[in-house]
Design a protein around this motif. Structure first.
Motif, mmCIF file in Angstrom:
data_model
loop_
_atom_site.group_PDB
_atom_site.id
_atom_site.type_symbol
_atom_site.label_atom_id
_atom_site.label_comp_id
_atom_site.label_asym_id
_atom_site.label_seq_id
_atom_site.Cartn_x
_atom_site.Cartn_y
_atom_site.Cartn_z
ATOM 1 N N LYS A 16 0.697 -0.829 -0.197
ATOM 2 C CA LYS A 16 0.741 0.207 -0.405
ATOM 3 C C LYS A 16 1.388 0.975 -0.675
ATOM 4 N N ASP A 17 2.500 1.418 -0.516
ATOM 5 C CA ASP A 17 3.069 2.149 -0.191
ATOM 6 C C ASP A 17 3.322 3.028 1.028
ATOM 7 N N GLU A 18 2.788 2.776 2.378
ATOM 8 C CA GLU A 18 2.411 3.477 4.097
ATOM 9 C C GLU A 18 3.460 3.103 4.486
ATOM 10 N N TYR A 19 4.221 3.952 5.215
ATOM 11 C CA TYR A 19 5.150 3.621 6.535
ATOM 12 C C TYR A 19 4.546 3.432 7.503
ATOM 13 N N LEU A 20 4.738 3.050 9.249
ATOM 14 C CA LEU A 20 4.005 2.191 9.653
ATOM 15 C C LEU A 20 3.801 3.253 10.586
ATOM 16 N N LYS A 21 3.796 4.044 10.300
ATOM 17 C CA LYS A 21 2.715 5.770 11.009
ATOM 18 C C LYS A 21 1.357 5.604 10.173
ATOM 19 N N ASP A 22 1.955 5.643 8.945
ATOM 20 C CA ASP A 22 -0.020 5.825 8.146
ATOM 21 C C ASP A 22 -0.622 4.563 8.331
ATOM 22 N N MET A 23 0.107 3.122 8.974
ATOM 23 C CA MET A 23 -0.747 2.574 9.411
ATOM 24 C C MET A 23 -1.453 2.299 10.896
ATOM 25 N N ALA A 24 -0.947 3.093 11.160
ATOM 26 C CA ALA A 24 -0.987 2.550 12.841
ATOM 27 C C ALA A 24 -2.240 4.137 13.067
ATOM 28 N N ASP A 25 -2.046 5.262 12.495
ATOM 29 C CA ASP A 25 -3.493 5.880 12.426
ATOM 30 C C ASP A 25 -4.537 5.375 11.017
ATOM 31 N N LYS A 26 -4.534 4.544 10.656
ATOM 32 C CA LYS A 26 -5.532 4.036 9.808
ATOM 33 C C LYS A 26 -6.754 3.206 10.838
ATOM 34 N N LEU A 27 -5.612 2.702 11.414
ATOM 35 C CA LEU A 27 -6.095 1.357 12.823
ATOM 36 C C LEU A 27 -6.609 1.964 14.135
ATOM 37 N N GLY A 28 -6.099 3.066 13.978
ATOM 38 C CA GLY A 28 -6.471 4.216 15.395
ATOM 39 C C GLY A 28 -5.668 3.148 16.641
ATOM 40 N N VAL A 29 -3.991 2.927 16.142
ATOM 41 C CA VAL A 29 -3.157 2.384 16.902
ATOM 42 C C VAL A 29 -2.502 3.544 17.138
ATOM 43 N N SER A 30 -1.078 3.860 18.369
ATOM 44 C CA SER A 30 0.058 3.868 17.777
ATOM 45 C C SER A 30 1.266 4.201 17.245
ATOM 46 N N SER A 31 1.733 4.280 16.525
ATOM 47 C CA SER A 31 2.940 3.777 15.543
ATOM 48 C C SER A 31 3.679 2.971 16.938
ATOM 49 N N SER A 32 3.616 3.430 18.356
ATOM 50 C CA SER A 32 4.964 2.265 19.272
ATOM 51 C C SER A 32 4.243 0.928 19.713
ATOM 52 N N TYR A 33 2.979 0.974 19.514
ATOM 53 C CA TYR A 33 2.324 -0.073 19.713
ATOM 54 C C TYR A 33 2.615 -1.260 18.532
ATOM 55 N N LEU A 34 2.086 -0.673 17.623
ATOM 56 C CA LEU A 34 2.111 -1.482 16.226
ATOM 57 C C LEU A 34 3.490 -2.153 16.049
#
Length: 120
Positions: A16-34
Motif C-alpha cells: 500500500k506504499d505506507e509507513y508504520l505511522k500511516d498504518m497505525a493512524d488508519k488502525l487507530g493505534v500508536s506507532s509505538s504500539y504497532l
C-alpha cells in the motif's frame, strides 16, 4: 526481532506504499504500539487483527496468511471459560493440562471431531 505477524504487516504496508505511522493512524493505534506488535513485545488482539483485514480489504487468501502469521507469533492461547458449563470448563482444563502428551493421531481425531461440528 521481527515476528511473523510483523513481516505480514510490513508486507501489507509495502503493498500500500505506507509507513508504520500511516498504518497505525488508519488502525487507530500508536506507532509505538504497532511497532511493539511487529517486534513481539505486544500481542496482536483479535479485534485489531479483524480491523486490519477490514481496513485493508484483504482477500480471503491474504486474510488466511495474516491469521497464520498471527498464530505463528503467539506463544500462549487464552480461553475465556466465563459462562461455560462445568463440563466444558472441565474439558478445557483437562485439554490444557494434557496438551503436551497428545499424539499426532489423537490430534487428528480431535480436529476431525471439531471440523464435524463446523458442518452443522
Amino acid at each position: 526481532m521481527i515476528t511473523a505477524i510483523g513481516k505480514a504487516l510490513r508486507r501489507i504496508r509495502l503493498e500500500k506504499d505506507e509507513y508504520l505511522k500511516d498504518m497505525a493512524d488508519k488502525l487507530g493505534v500508536s506507532s509505538s504500539y504497532l511497532s511493539a506488535i511487529e517486534n513481539g513485545k505486544r500481542r496482536l488482539t483479535s479485534h485489531l487483527l479483524e480491523k486490519i483485514k477490514k481496513t485493508y480489504r484483504l482477500s480471503p487468501e491474504q486474510a488466511e496468511e495474516l491469521d497464520r502469521a498471527s498464530l505463528e507469533t503467539q506463544e500462549r492461547v487464552y480461553v475465556d471459560i466465563n459462562g461455560m458449563s462445568e463440563s466444558k470448563k472441565t474439558l478445557a482444563m483437562a485439554f490444557a493440562r494434557d496438551f503436551e502428551g497428545i499424539s499426532e493421531e489423537q490430534m487428528r481425531r480431535i480436529r476431525d471431531i471439531l471440523e464435524e461440528g463446523d458442518d452443522k
